[in-house]
Design a protein around this motif. Structure first.
Motif, PDB file in Angstrom:
ATOM      1  N   UNK A  58       0.792  -1.226   0.000  1.00  0.00           N
ATOM      2  CA  UNK A  58       0.000   0.000   0.000  1.00  0.00           C
ATOM      3  C   UNK A  58       0.828   1.282   0.000  1.00  0.00           C
ATOM      4  N   UNK A  59       2.087   1.201   0.423  1.00  0.00           N
ATOM      5  CA  UNK A  59       2.865   2.414   0.665  1.00  0.00           C
ATOM      6  C   UNK A  59       3.179   3.234  -0.568  1.00  0.00           C
ATOM      7  N   UNK A  60       3.550   2.601  -1.656  1.00  0.00           N
ATOM      8  CA  UNK A  60       3.997   3.342  -2.834  1.00  0.00           C
ATOM      9  C   UNK A  60       2.887   4.186  -3.444  1.00  0.00           C
ATOM     10  N   UNK A  61       1.662   3.665  -3.459  1.00  0.00           N
ATOM     11  CA  UNK A  61       0.535   4.450  -3.986  1.00  0.00           C
ATOM     12  C   UNK A  61       0.323   5.702  -3.152  1.00  0.00           C
ATOM     13  N   UNK A  62       0.475   5.569  -1.829  1.00  0.00           N
ATOM     14  CA  UNK A  62       0.285   6.726  -0.952  1.00  0.00           C
ATOM     15  C   UNK A  62       1.427   7.719  -1.076  1.00  0.00           C
ATOM     16  N   UNK A  63       2.654   7.217  -1.186  1.00  0.00           N
ATOM     17  CA  UNK A  63       3.784   8.134  -1.359  1.00  0.00           C
ATOM     18  C   UNK A  63       3.662   8.905  -2.673  1.00  0.00           C
ATOM     19  N   UNK A  64       3.222   8.235  -3.723  1.00  0.00           N
ATOM     20  CA  UNK A  64       3.014   8.904  -5.007  1.00  0.00           C
ATOM     21  C   UNK A  64       1.967  10.009  -4.878  1.00  0.00           C
ATOM     22  N   UNK A  65       0.931   9.755  -4.097  1.00  0.00           N
ATOM     23  CA  UNK A  65      -0.140  10.734  -3.917  1.00  0.00           C
ATOM     24  C   UNK A  65       0.291  11.880  -3.000  1.00  0.00           C
ATOM     25  N   UNK A  66       0.908  11.558  -1.854  1.00  0.00           N
ATOM     26  CA  UNK A  66       1.232  12.568  -0.854  1.00  0.00           C
ATOM     27  C   UNK A  66       2.537  13.304  -1.136  1.00  0.00           C
ATOM     28  N   UNK A  67       3.468  12.637  -1.788  1.00  0.00           N
ATOM     29  CA  UNK A  67       4.836  13.120  -1.863  1.00  0.00           C
ATOM     30  C   UNK A  67       5.651  12.468  -0.759  1.00  0.00           C
ATOM     31  N   UNK A  68       6.938  12.305  -0.983  1.00  0.00           N
ATOM     32  CA  UNK A  68       7.790  11.536  -0.063  1.00  0.00           C
ATOM     33  C   UNK A  68       7.849  12.149   1.328  1.00  0.00           C
ATOM     34  N   UNK A  69       8.015  13.466   1.405  1.00  0.00           N
ATOM     35  CA  UNK A  69       8.158  14.113   2.718  1.00  0.00           C
ATOM     36  C   UNK A  69       6.888  13.966   3.544  1.00  0.00           C
ATOM     37  N   UNK A  81      -5.400  13.026  10.695  1.00  0.00           N
ATOM     38  CA  UNK A  81      -4.457  13.712   9.806  1.00  0.00           C
ATOM     39  C   UNK A  81      -5.061  13.939   8.424  1.00  0.00           C
ATOM     40  N   UNK A  82      -5.766  12.939   7.928  1.00  0.00           N
ATOM     41  CA  UNK A  82      -6.354  13.040   6.592  1.00  0.00           C
ATOM     42  C   UNK A  82      -7.530  14.008   6.563  1.00  0.00           C
ATOM     43  N   UNK A  83      -8.335  13.991   7.613  1.00  0.00           N
ATOM     44  CA  UNK A  83      -9.571  14.772   7.638  1.00  0.00           C
ATOM     45  C   UNK A  83      -9.324  16.237   7.990  1.00  0.00           C
ATOM     46  N   UNK A  84      -8.382  16.498   8.901  1.00  0.00           N
ATOM     47  CA  UNK A  84      -8.271  17.847   9.464  1.00  0.00           C
ATOM     48  C   UNK A  84      -6.923  18.527   9.230  1.00  0.00           C
ATOM     49  N   UNK A  85      -5.903  17.819   8.765  1.00  0.00           N
ATOM     50  CA  UNK A  85      -4.575  18.420   8.665  1.00  0.00           C
ATOM     51  C   UNK A  85      -3.992  18.381   7.258  1.00  0.00           C
ATOM     52  N   UNK A  86      -4.831  18.198   6.266  1.00  0.00           N
ATOM     53  CA  UNK A  86      -4.400  18.358   4.886  1.00  0.00           C
ATOM     54  C   UNK A  86      -3.607  17.217   4.300  1.00  0.00           C
ATOM     55  N   UNK A  87      -3.566  16.068   4.960  1.00  0.00           N
ATOM     56  CA  UNK A  87      -2.804  14.951   4.408  1.00  0.00           C
ATOM     57  C   UNK A  87      -3.544  14.242   3.278  1.00  0.00           C
ATOM     58  N   UNK A  88      -4.786  14.638   3.037  1.00  0.00           N
ATOM     59  CA  UNK A  88      -5.528  14.081   1.907  1.00  0.00           C
ATOM     60  C   UNK A  88      -5.344  14.905   0.647  1.00  0.00           C
ATOM     61  N   UNK A  89      -4.573  16.017   0.754  1.00  0.00           N
ATOM     62  CA  UNK A  89      -4.284  16.844  -0.422  1.00  0.00           C
ATOM     63  C   UNK A  89      -3.090  16.275  -1.176  1.00  0.00           C
ATOM     64  N   UNK A  90      -3.171  16.294  -2.477  1.00  0.00           N
ATOM     65  CA  UNK A  90      -2.107  15.716  -3.289  1.00  0.00           C
ATOM     66  C   UNK A  90      -0.885  16.620  -3.303  1.00  0.00           C
ATOM     67  N   UNK A  91       0.308  16.017  -3.199  1.00  0.00           N
ATOM     68  CA  UNK A  91       1.575  16.750  -3.298  1.00  0.00           C
ATOM     69  C   UNK A  91       2.490  16.003  -4.266  1.00  0.00           C
ATOM     70  N   UNK A  92       3.521  16.706  -4.688  1.00  0.00           N
ATOM     71  CA  UNK A  92       4.425  16.123  -5.680  1.00  0.00           C
ATOM     72  C   UNK A  92       5.898  16.255  -5.246  1.00  0.00           C
TER      73      UNK A  92
END
Length: 219
Positions: A81-92, A207-218
């Motif tokens: 599951x990790x790589x799909x999430x890292x691609x979506x969120x960005x590594x940092x 984190x996903x609901x209230x702290x912006x971790x559901x926003x896509x980063x690159x």
């Protein structure tokens, strides 16, 4: 297949496997004494702060495991599951999310242990067990990853070995959360920190609901 693993997931896999090999070659008691997670507070005790607890254990315990099977199950989840999430969120952001979920798991588990210990005698075997036996493993972080996968990709259908038909990610995460809650409240499967798993799920959701971790980063 392995060339598709994203950089941070690959680094986490290497570090966890490396730490496991190191702990097998050297004294695991010494490593656990300083780097596994001990409950920070000792209710009803003259010294409220557990002398075995160190602040860095909130992070370091996530890279220790109780054996090859424990390591494999967690790293398999990270690998799948990790790589799909890292691609979506960005590594940092992915790394920050991963570590905070692990911290949240430790916080919830130790808070519940504190509540339980406050109703025990300090001389009881169970009190001493909870004070002196540490928690190890990346399970809290991995359950945070499961939460993120179900949250961000809710309708992806998954084929599981123990399920006869495809199941959407959001239902899989919900069912797993209910399972952990039942196991934890029933006191089944001693030695498994079910509420730490729930802590990872809950922290991930916050984190996903209230702290912006559901926003896509690159990045």
């Amino acid at each position: 297949m392995f060339d598709r693993i994203t950089p941070m997931v690959k680094n986490l896999l290497i570090i966890n496997v490396g730490v496991q090999i190191f702990s097998m070659l050297y004294s695991i008691d010494f490593i656990h004494q300083y780097f596994a997670f001990f409950n920070p507070l000792l209710p009803n005790s003259p010294e409220l702060l557990n002398p075995l607890f160190k602040p860095w254990q909130f992070i370091s315990y996530q890279f220790l495991h109780g054996g090859i099977g424990h390591l494999f199950s967690n790293m398999f989840g990270l690998f799948i599951f990790g790589s799909a999430l890292e691609t979506f969120m960005g590594s940092k952001k992915f790394l920050i999310y991963y570590l905070i979920c692990g911290v949240g798991a430790a916080v919830l588990n130790s808070a519940l242990d504190f509540f339980e210990m406050s109703n025990m005698s300090v001389d009881s075997i169970e009190y001493l067990r909870q004070a002196q036996i540490p928690m190890v493993g990346a399970s809290g972080a991995i359950f945070g990853i499961l939460m993120a996968f179900g949250f961000l990709f809710p309708n992806i259908e998954m084929m599981l070995l123990f399920f006869p038909f495809p199941i959407k990610a959001k239902y899989f995460v919900a069912m797993y959360g209910i399972y952990e809650l039942v196991q934890g409240t029933a006191g089944l499967q001693s030695g498994i920190a079910h509420f730490a798993h729930l802590g990872g799920l809950l922290t991930g959701f916050i984190l996903l609901k209230f702290f912006g971790f559901s926003n896509r980063n690159y990045y």
